[in-house]
Design an enzyme around this catalytic site. Sequence first.
Site, mmCIF file in Angstrom:
data_model
loop_
_atom_site.group_PDB
_atom_site.id
_atom_site.type_symbol
_atom_site.label_atom_id
_atom_site.label_comp_id
_atom_site.label_asym_id
_atom_site.label_seq_id
_atom_site.Cartn_x
_atom_site.Cartn_y
_atom_site.Cartn_z
ATOM 1 N N SER A 54 0.834 -1.192 0.000
ATOM 2 C CA SER A 54 0.000 0.000 0.000
ATOM 3 C C SER A 54 0.877 1.252 0.000
ATOM 4 O O SER A 54 1.654 1.462 -0.922
ATOM 5 C CB SER A 54 -0.978 -0.051 1.170
ATOM 6 O OG SER A 54 -1.979 0.922 1.022
ATOM 7 N N GLU A 114 -8.352 -5.812 -7.052
ATOM 8 C CA GLU A 114 -8.031 -4.389 -7.186
ATOM 9 C C GLU A 114 -8.147 -3.952 -8.645
ATOM 10 O O GLU A 114 -8.724 -2.913 -8.949
ATOM 11 C CB GLU A 114 -6.589 -4.101 -6.756
ATOM 12 C CG GLU A 114 -6.313 -4.207 -5.302
ATOM 13 C CD GLU A 114 -4.857 -3.894 -5.020
ATOM 14 O OE1 GLU A 114 -4.592 -2.772 -4.573
ATOM 15 O OE2 GLU A 114 -3.995 -4.767 -5.245
ATOM 16 N N HIS A 160 -7.039 -5.276 -2.107
ATOM 17 C CA HIS A 160 -5.943 -4.461 -1.597
ATOM 18 C C HIS A 160 -5.467 -4.941 -0.218
ATOM 19 O O HIS A 160 -4.270 -5.152 -0.016
ATOM 20 C CB HIS A 160 -6.374 -2.990 -1.531
ATOM 21 C CG HIS A 160 -5.284 -2.078 -1.115
ATOM 22 N ND1 HIS A 160 -4.251 -1.738 -1.963
ATOM 23 C CD2 HIS A 160 -5.049 -1.430 0.060
ATOM 24 C CE1 HIS A 160 -3.429 -0.926 -1.330
ATOM 25 N NE2 HIS A 160 -3.892 -0.720 -0.100
#
Length: 175
Positions: A54, A114, A160
């Site tokens: 991330s 994602e 994610h």
Amino acid sequence: DYTPQPADGPAVDPAGRPGGGADAFLTLLQDRIGPEVARRVAVDPARSLIWGHSYGGLCVLHAALTRPEAYHAFVAASPSLWWGYGAVLNDVAPFLARPSRPNLSLTLLVGEEEIAGRSSRPHTHPMWTSVPRGAAQDLATQLAGAGVDVRYGQLPGQGHGGMLAASLVPTLLSL
């Protein structure tokens, strides 16, 4: 803070958190933490690796493009390319323009969910939608075309959040 400083000044993420501290964090790792670890245990620089997910993946990508000599391998899992309206993508041209680039290995990993745009929450803030969903793959293609050792992978069934464990365990096992 794992986010790079955008060229046009400080940025704030959609949740209102300020950013721009990636370079200070990377300097801390390189100048203080790394040498202390090497003082305590045997370290093989040819096997040095930095992994992040991330915002951490964004930091790893920023490090690969701005400090490619710092580590041998860089693994960016679900990098938040949208941070600063895609500011990290501005690091690509200067990286490719370097007269000589260190030998590095970059792995870009994203979750299949994602890429498909399936998320548990709507992404309506303009920063989140500033970079197309396929930007990580496009970046990998661009870098590979310039001769960079880059691998791109989509992990099936992963969103994610799930990418943290799904990417960390295989990365650790690869050492």
